[in-house]
Each structure stands twice: as C-alpha cells, then as structure tokens.
Design a protein around this motif. Structure first.
Motif, mmCIF file in Angstrom:
data_model
loop_
_atom_site.group_PDB
_atom_site.id
_atom_site.type_symbol
_atom_site.label_atom_id
_atom_site.label_comp_id
_atom_site.label_asym_id
_atom_site.label_seq_id
_atom_site.Cartn_x
_atom_site.Cartn_y
_atom_site.Cartn_z
ATOM 1 N N LEU A 114 29.224 46.940 5.998
ATOM 2 C CA LEU A 114 29.486 48.343 6.318
ATOM 3 C C LEU A 114 29.596 49.169 5.041
ATOM 4 C CD1 LEU A 114 31.885 47.990 9.386
ATOM 5 C CD2 LEU A 114 29.457 48.645 9.362
ATOM 6 N N LEU A 116 28.016 48.539 2.271
ATOM 7 C CA LEU A 116 26.637 48.715 1.807
ATOM 8 C C LEU A 116 25.976 49.867 2.561
ATOM 9 C CD1 LEU A 116 25.166 45.088 1.494
ATOM 10 C CD2 LEU A 116 25.539 46.740 -0.349
ATOM 11 N N LEU A 117 26.139 49.857 3.884
ATOM 12 C CA LEU A 117 25.510 50.890 4.701
ATOM 13 C C LEU A 117 26.060 52.271 4.368
ATOM 14 C CD1 LEU A 117 25.181 49.175 8.194
ATOM 15 C CD2 LEU A 117 23.331 50.196 6.836
ATOM 16 N N GLY A 119 26.578 53.434 1.675
ATOM 17 C CA GLY A 119 25.962 53.953 0.462
ATOM 18 C C GLY A 119 24.711 54.770 0.702
ATOM 19 N N ILE A 120 24.215 54.782 1.938
ATOM 20 C CA ILE A 120 23.028 55.582 2.245
ATOM 21 C C ILE A 120 23.364 56.581 3.341
ATOM 22 C CG2 ILE A 120 21.456 53.752 1.505
ATOM 23 C CD1 ILE A 120 20.962 53.025 4.386
ATOM 24 N N GLN A 124 19.360 57.513 7.168
ATOM 25 C CA GLN A 124 18.766 56.277 6.655
ATOM 26 C C GLN A 124 19.394 55.054 7.300
ATOM 27 O OE1 GLN A 124 19.489 57.269 2.530
ATOM 28 N NE2 GLN A 124 17.286 57.305 2.093
ATOM 29 N N ALA A 127 17.867 54.633 10.688
ATOM 30 C CA ALA A 127 16.477 54.196 10.547
ATOM 31 C C ALA A 127 16.421 52.705 10.230
ATOM 32 C CB ALA A 127 15.787 55.002 9.442
ATOM 33 N N LEU A 128 17.261 52.309 9.283
ATOM 34 C CA LEU A 128 17.276 50.903 8.866
ATOM 35 C C LEU A 128 17.684 49.995 10.019
ATOM 36 C CD1 LEU A 128 17.216 48.629 6.794
ATOM 37 C CD2 LEU A 128 19.479 49.342 6.014
ATOM 38 N N VAL A 129 18.764 50.357 10.688
ATOM 39 C CA VAL A 129 19.279 49.489 11.748
ATOM 40 C C VAL A 129 18.313 49.426 12.919
ATOM 41 C CG1 VAL A 129 21.110 49.240 13.462
ATOM 42 C CG2 VAL A 129 21.685 49.769 11.090
ATOM 43 N N SER A 130 17.726 50.563 13.279
ATOM 44 C CA SER A 130 16.827 50.493 14.437
ATOM 45 C C SER A 130 15.538 49.772 14.064
ATOM 46 C CB SER A 130 16.567 51.887 15.017
ATOM 47 O OG SER A 130 15.677 52.598 14.192
ATOM 48 N N GLY A 131 15.099 49.933 12.828
ATOM 49 C CA GLY A 131 13.932 49.166 12.380
ATOM 50 C C GLY A 131 14.212 47.667 12.378
ATOM 51 N N ALA A 132 15.379 47.302 11.866
ATOM 52 C CA ALA A 132 15.745 45.882 11.824
ATOM 53 C C ALA A 132 15.826 45.314 13.233
ATOM 54 C CB ALA A 132 17.086 45.712 11.104
ATOM 55 N N THR A 133 16.468 46.080 14.119
ATOM 56 C CA THR A 133 16.602 45.619 15.503
ATOM 57 C C THR A 133 15.241 45.429 16.150
ATOM 58 O OG1 THR A 133 18.697 46.816 15.653
ATOM 59 C CG2 THR A 133 17.653 46.172 17.725
#
Lengths: 150, 150
Positions: A114, A116-117, A119-120, A124, A127-133
């Motif tokens: 959390l 780390l997250l 920090g953006i 973003q 975007a990152l989480v939905s892309g990863a999912t």
DNA sequence: TATTGTTATACTCTATAACTATA
DNA sequence: TATAGTTATAGAGTATAACAATA
C-alpha cells in the motif's frame, strides 16, 4: 542512474515483479520464513490438504513437501494429522501459532505494498491494479483452456 | 474456478509478481540456470565488476558470491580476471557462451511476457505498463531520498 | 500392483567464521 | 591494521531413487 522512463513493457513488468517479490521476501525473512514456507502457510489458511495435494498445488516433488512440512512442524507452525479414510495418507493442518505468524507477515506485506501504491497518483493506481487484475484473469482463463484441451 | 474479479490491490500486485517471477524461473530452469545465476549474468551484461561490487549490487555475502561465480565459471559462463590495479582483487567477466545463454533465456522470457500482455486489451496493456513504470520510478526516487537522508 | 509418504543422497544457494594474501 | 577474496561448515530448498506401509 536515471532511466526508468525508457522501460520496455517487458522490463516494466519484470522490475515490478522483482520489487513486489522482494518486499514479500523481506517481510517473510523478518519472521524467519522463506517464500516457500509462506506459500505453504498461505495454502493451509483455508485447507487441510494431504501431502500429495500439497505437492500438486505447489508443483513440488513429494520429497520436497516432506522436508518443507518437517521444518514447519518442527517450528510448531503445522501438524500432520492421520487421514481418517486412507491409512497411508496424512493431512497437514496449520496451528494457531502458524496462523498468527502468517497474519503478522501478511499485515507487514500489505502495508508495504500500500505504501508503494501511495507513491503514484490515484489514477495510476487504478490503472495499474485493473491492468494487473485483467492480466491475471486472462492468464487463468488461458491456463484453464489449456488444461481442458490437454 | 472463479474469482480474480474480487482481487484487492495488494493481491493483484502479489499475484502479478508471482506470475511474472514464475515465467522467468521456468525459462531459466530450461537453460539450467537459477534466478540467482540469471541476476548475476544480467549484471555482467554491461559491466566487469569485482567480487566486492557484485556482493554490494546483489546484496549477498562475499562468500555467496564466491560460490555463485565458482559454479558459473565451472560451466564456462564467466571468467575471473585479475585486477590490474589491486592484486587482491578479481574482476568477473561474462564469456561469449554466457552471453549467448543469457540472450536465449531473455528471448524466451520476452516472448512469454508479451504473450501474457497480448491476453488483455491494448488500453489495459498501456494502463498496466504505465502504472508499473510509475510505481518503479516512484520507488527508485523514494529509495534515493532515503539513501540521501541516511 | 499401484499409491502415499519417508528416507538417503546430491546439488544449489545462502550465511557466519576463520583464513590467506595483499594494501 | 584493514580490505579482497576463498574455504570450511551448516542449514534450507529442491530433485531422483529406493523403500515401507497400505490400497
């Protein structure tokens, strides 16, 4: 040092993987656990599998599972219980101590990720989480299709 | 069976990390290399560090580096060359065979990751990659700031 | 006979401690 | 004395092969 601004897609995912993997490894090491032991305990969170089933799930030889469970049992994190239906078979059950230790590592890991997250930007992050999912479900579907065909 | 649709952000990143890490591990194993050997060879791609510098970069004890380099050297992937300036010191250089093997594993890994990415939409791909890139730079900045302060 | 699990053995990876050879 | 690297030793993790007990 500069230069994560020119990362290829492959490098971006590789570096992300190492970053997150390293965070988990650090938290596990704090509790004197290896990634393998964490995987084992994670599986036992809501199951009581036989040695055989553990091997299938972790994709490790049964002799490796024997050693892994030996060391976890020696530390009081799991116990072997005889199967009621097959006297050759053994089930592995997490102890309260194992559960407590697992939770502790997970809490630390969650906090780290959390952070780390944080920090953006929120955009973003999502975007990152939905892309990863999406990637994970796509891979799971592809694997299921292969298993079906194979 | 179901259910990557309810992943928490932390779980999504953790699963992604394991997925990508596993892909690299599988490709490395095909070439009889461990993740550690791959890290070593990756570092040697554009450097000729001393054992000491290798230890600092990989965050491993010098004795671990000795063993890692021993095994790589025995396989003809690297060579130890005496330092010209300090007779205690040794530099590690990748051989052509090492370079070739590294490239082979990297090509396989690249193909695997691109195949994973191809399983999601272009919009999701770029969201994932730009999010990953942002996270990595944010972490690098945070680490640099810590190093400065510390 | 086939399956479940353990044991014996071997190799990689890692660390600590003791050592050698330079600086 | 301090530093660069190796070696001895020990433990975790992994695999293969041989084995015991049960199915």
């Amino acid at each position: 040092m500069t230069s994560d601004d020119t990362l290829s897609p492959v490098d971006a995912l590789a570096q992300l993987a190492f970053l997150v993997h390293g965070v988990l490894e650090r938290r596990a090491t704090e509790a004197d656990l290896s990634i393998s032991q964490m995987r084992l305990l994670g599986i036992l969170r809501d199951r009581e599998p036989t040695m055989n089933e553990l091997g299938a799930r972790m994709v490790l030889d049964k002799s490796s599972i024997s050693g892994l469970v030996d060391r976890a049992e020696r530390r009081g994190l799991v116990v072997r219980v005889p199967s009621s239906t097959d006297r050759r078979s053994v089930r592995v059950r997490m102890t309260d101590a194992g559960r407590e230790l697992t939770h502790r590592v997970e809490r630390g890991f969650d906090a780290d990720v959390l952070a780390l997250l944080a920090g953006i930007s929120p955009a973003q992050q999502s975007a990152l989480v939905s892309g990863a999912t999406a990637l994970i479900s796509a891979e799971a579907r592809a694997r299921a299709a292969l298993a079906d065909a194979g």
